[in-house]
Design a protein around this motif. Sequence first.
Motif, mmCIF file in Angstrom:
data_model
loop_
_atom_site.group_PDB
_atom_site.id
_atom_site.type_symbol
_atom_site.label_atom_id
_atom_site.label_comp_id
_atom_site.label_asym_id
_atom_site.label_seq_id
_atom_site.Cartn_x
_atom_site.Cartn_y
_atom_site.Cartn_z
ATOM 1 N N ALA A 54 -5.674 9.447 -3.840
ATOM 2 C CA ALA A 54 -4.243 8.532 -3.990
ATOM 3 C C ALA A 54 -4.306 7.505 -2.687
ATOM 4 O O ALA A 54 -4.703 7.923 -1.437
ATOM 5 N N THR A 85 -2.658 3.659 -6.840
ATOM 6 C CA THR A 85 -3.711 3.993 -5.821
ATOM 7 C C THR A 85 -4.263 2.604 -5.457
ATOM 8 O O THR A 85 -4.021 1.735 -6.215
ATOM 9 N N TRP A 136 -3.888 14.185 -2.188
ATOM 10 C CA TRP A 136 -3.657 14.122 -3.722
ATOM 11 C C TRP A 136 -4.856 13.144 -4.011
ATOM 12 O O TRP A 136 -5.283 12.351 -3.495
ATOM 13 N N GLU A 154 -5.821 4.029 -12.757
ATOM 14 C CA GLU A 154 -5.280 5.425 -12.861
ATOM 15 C C GLU A 154 -5.275 5.754 -14.219
ATOM 16 O O GLU A 154 -4.769 5.352 -15.082
ATOM 17 N N TRP A 174 -0.931 13.827 -10.965
ATOM 18 C CA TRP A 174 -1.646 13.765 -9.733
ATOM 19 C C TRP A 174 -1.933 15.236 -9.363
ATOM 20 O O TRP A 174 -0.770 16.235 -9.562
ATOM 21 N N MET A 202 -6.029 11.971 -8.301
ATOM 22 C CA MET A 202 -5.829 11.845 -9.833
ATOM 23 C C MET A 202 -6.291 12.809 -10.582
ATOM 24 O O MET A 202 -7.399 13.402 -10.315
#
Length: 241
Positions: free
Chosen positions: A11, A239, A131, A149, A218, A133
């Motif tokens: 992230a 992101t 974090w 994403e 996430w 994806m």
Amino acid sequence: MKWVGDARLAAGPEAAWYLETAFTPGAYLGTVYDDPTTPIVVTGIEEVTTIRVPSGRLVVDAPFDDDDVSRYEQGLPTRPPRELAVSIPPGVYRVEIAWTAGPYEFFGEYFDGVECAATRLRLSDGPVIGWEMGLGVEDDIDRIQPGKEPQFYSDANVGCFADAGAWTTLSAPFRAFKDGIPVPRDTERLPGWCERVRDESQQADLVTFGAESGGIVWLGRTATGDVAAIVVTSGMPGTKA
């Protein structure tokens, strides 16, 4: 050894800030659209219910979409659900919603502006240090463009967590239509306009939540790399490449 993730999935600063801040009661998330003087504040975290995931395989997707329902009615194969590539320990987990409020006026009428900032499946209380994806089983990390994403889409602004092993049974109530009109679903109504479906034969559940047009998934990882939380967001900072 401390967990180090794949930089392509990490992230960006805005997304990481949002994911942490959205689950901090009293935190400031921004201002109301077209009104920079009115803040949007996290009012609280609500535990909506728990969900059983006996297979350790998790679907995070819309429980149905328009094309899927059409194919289902015609007896044609439907698309597979978006199952996460990461597996989780079989168990029972909390489903939580982070609520925000940002009062606003519209044509002379006042609204409280209560919204869902994010929905979280809480796997453990371990502190999240990073974090990334959450890829689906069919996603190819080498084909993800920088700044994009992977996400699921929802025609009805609804997403769900569900045990992948019991998906056919759990999602069936959402595919029941007659003459193109949804048949009333035999589901359990939960706070926050959520619903739950149970499959007692497999001891598995599906829980819905609001997801405007869909959502990004996430994974919050601990220092050891374990997934402590799975969070779904819609319409938030993404992101950065």
